[in-house]
Design a protein around this motif. Structure first.
Motif, PDB file in Angstrom:
ATOM      1  N   LEU A  40       4.993 -44.094  49.509  1.00  0.00           N
ATOM      2  CA  LEU A  40       3.953 -43.217  50.067  1.00  0.00           C
ATOM      3  C   LEU A  40       3.926 -41.844  49.386  1.00  0.00           C
ATOM      4  N   ALA A  41       4.781 -41.669  48.388  1.00  0.00           N
ATOM      5  CA  ALA A  41       4.901 -40.347  47.756  1.00  0.00           C
ATOM      6  C   ALA A  41       3.866 -40.160  46.650  1.00  0.00           C
ATOM      7  N   ASP A  42       2.684 -40.660  46.886  1.00  0.00           N
ATOM      8  CA  ASP A  42       1.595 -40.549  45.911  1.00  0.00           C
ATOM      9  C   ASP A  42       0.285 -40.426  46.694  1.00  0.00           C
ATOM     10  N   PRO A  43      -0.517 -39.404  46.385  1.00  0.00           N
ATOM     11  CA  PRO A  43      -1.739 -39.178  47.174  1.00  0.00           C
ATOM     12  C   PRO A  43      -2.693 -40.373  47.170  1.00  0.00           C
ATOM     13  N   THR A  44      -2.791 -41.053  46.039  1.00  0.00           N
ATOM     14  CA  THR A  44      -3.696 -42.212  45.977  1.00  0.00           C
ATOM     15  C   THR A  44      -3.230 -43.307  46.927  1.00  0.00           C
ATOM     16  N   ARG A  45      -1.914 -43.514  46.993  1.00  0.00           N
ATOM     17  CA  ARG A  45      -1.418 -44.583  47.863  1.00  0.00           C
ATOM     18  C   ARG A  45      -1.585 -44.211  49.335  1.00  0.00           C
ATOM     19  N   VAL A  46      -1.409 -42.936  49.655  1.00  0.00           N
ATOM     20  CA  VAL A  46      -1.673 -42.504  51.040  1.00  0.00           C
ATOM     21  C   VAL A  46      -3.143 -42.761  51.372  1.00  0.00           C
ATOM     22  N   GLN A  47      -4.028 -42.395  50.437  1.00  0.00           N
ATOM     23  CA  GLN A  47      -5.459 -42.624  50.669  1.00  0.00           C
ATOM     24  C   GLN A  47      -5.767 -44.112  50.836  1.00  0.00           C
ATOM     25  N   LEU A  48      -5.190 -44.939  49.959  1.00  0.00           N
ATOM     26  CA  LEU A  48      -5.475 -46.378  50.017  1.00  0.00           C
ATOM     27  C   LEU A  48      -5.024 -46.970  51.351  1.00  0.00           C
ATOM     28  N   LEU A  49      -3.811 -46.617  51.779  1.00  0.00           N
ATOM     29  CA  LEU A  49      -3.327 -47.134  53.064  1.00  0.00           C
ATOM     30  C   LEU A  49      -4.244 -46.676  54.187  1.00  0.00           C
ATOM     31  N   SER A  50      -4.661 -45.436  54.099  1.00  0.00           N
ATOM     32  CA  SER A  50      -5.529 -44.858  55.116  1.00  0.00           C
ATOM     33  C   SER A  50      -6.902 -45.535  55.134  1.00  0.00           C
ATOM     34  N   ILE A  51      -7.444 -45.809  53.952  1.00  0.00           N
ATOM     35  CA  ILE A  51      -8.772 -46.428  53.879  1.00  0.00           C
ATOM     36  C   ILE A  51      -8.719 -47.869  54.390  1.00  0.00           C
ATOM     37  N   VAL A  52      -7.671 -48.602  54.011  1.00  0.00           N
ATOM     38  CA  VAL A  52      -7.538 -49.986  54.492  1.00  0.00           C
ATOM     39  C   VAL A  52      -7.427 -49.988  56.014  1.00  0.00           C
ATOM     40  N   THR A  66     -11.955 -49.120  44.977  1.00  0.00           N
ATOM     41  CA  THR A  66     -11.986 -48.382  43.711  1.00  0.00           C
ATOM     42  C   THR A  66     -12.855 -47.127  43.817  1.00  0.00           C
ATOM     43  N   GLU A  67     -13.999 -47.276  44.433  1.00  0.00           N
ATOM     44  CA  GLU A  67     -14.948 -46.148  44.481  1.00  0.00           C
ATOM     45  C   GLU A  67     -14.422 -44.986  45.341  1.00  0.00           C
ATOM     46  N   PRO A  68     -13.876 -45.245  46.542  1.00  0.00           N
ATOM     47  CA  PRO A  68     -13.401 -44.112  47.353  1.00  0.00           C
ATOM     48  C   PRO A  68     -12.310 -43.278  46.683  1.00  0.00           C
ATOM     49  N   VAL A  69     -11.449 -43.919  45.882  1.00  0.00           N
ATOM     50  CA  VAL A  69     -10.381 -43.141  45.244  1.00  0.00           C
ATOM     51  C   VAL A  69     -10.728 -42.761  43.812  1.00  0.00           C
ATOM     52  N   GLY A  70     -11.874 -43.262  43.307  1.00  0.00           N
ATOM     53  CA  GLY A  70     -12.353 -42.849  41.985  1.00  0.00           C
ATOM     54  C   GLY A  70     -11.465 -43.304  40.844  1.00  0.00           C
ATOM     55  N   LEU A  71     -10.891 -44.496  40.977  1.00  0.00           N
ATOM     56  CA  LEU A  71     -10.006 -45.004  39.928  1.00  0.00           C
ATOM     57  C   LEU A  71     -10.424 -46.426  39.547  1.00  0.00           C
ATOM     58  N   ALA A  72     -10.029 -46.828  38.346  1.00  0.00           N
ATOM     59  CA  ALA A  72     -10.366 -48.180  37.880  1.00  0.00           C
ATOM     60  C   ALA A  72      -9.559 -49.222  38.657  1.00  0.00           C
ATOM     61  N   GLN A  73     -10.079 -50.435  38.684  1.00  0.00           N
ATOM     62  CA  GLN A  73      -9.451 -51.474  39.500  1.00  0.00           C
ATOM     63  C   GLN A  73      -7.998 -51.780  39.112  1.00  0.00           C
TER      64      GLN A  73
END
Lengths: 131, 131
Positions: A40-52, A66-73
């Motif tokens: 969980l020590a990464d902002p993208t992973r916190v966001q992904l867990l939160s979005i799911v 992919t779109e909510p975090v603005g990163l490639a698949q």
């Protein structure tokens, strides 16, 4: 404020000084906890867990993420893999897409352990009887 | 089981599909959370936070912390500094020794945010009305 029932970490009953303090976590528990916190020590992973978790049914297709975090698949899939390995998400392949589902018990377990590291405001207060 | 009062994270009221799911955390919150989790992504730091919390008055001298984690004082002080920078501990110099005190609100705040990422078992269940 909402009243809920929580299974609190057992409080030390070894006659120690501090009624509200839980015993320290042991080395193995500390290692497990640290591994989860690392996932969980990464902002993208916190966001992904939160979005799911916020998604309908607490489940989302990688194609929704992919779109909510603005990163490639591939990058998103890499982060999701780390969350799956930490036991925080489950992955299921359905045809073309992988679907990810939150594992609430795992997340709640970490939250409970973290709560046990902050006893004062969350455990029922026991007025100290000594100085 | 113990009944306690917790200020729950507000549930989305934007007419979304899932009554029990909180909104996803925003980028800034995800960054803050990830920074805190990074401070906890080390077994020694989890142990140190846990030992300080379990100590009398939720406070410990650095001289009490080296032996339980089996590390030299400079290494322990380094780990403690990271926990202080993350806002999870407070440091006070008293004469020769530095004393560290748990910041329960900070730890509880992280636990609450984490709990909001696992809504199902901890928030009051709302039976879905749709398919």
């Amino acid at each position: 404020m909402t009243t809920i029932d929580l299974p609190l970490t057992p409080v030390a009953s070894d006659g120690g000084c501090c009624g509200t303090a839980p015993p320290p976590v042991d080395v193995a528990a500390a290692r497990d906890l640290a591994r989860t916190f690392k996932a969980l020590a990464d902002p993208t992973r916190v966001q992904l867990l939160s979005i799911v978790t916020a998604h309908e049914g607490h489940e989302a297709c990688v194609c929704d993420l992919t779109e909510p975090v603005g990163l490639a698949q591939p990058t998103v899939s890499h982060h999701l893999k780390i969350l799956v390995e930490a036991g925080l998400l489950e992955r299921e392949q359905r045809g073309r897409w992988a679907y990810y589902r939150a594992v609430p018990d795992a997340v709640a377990g970490v939250a409970d352990l973290l709560t046990s590291l902050a006893p004062s405001p969350l455990t029922p207060a026991t007025a100290p009887t000594g100085a």
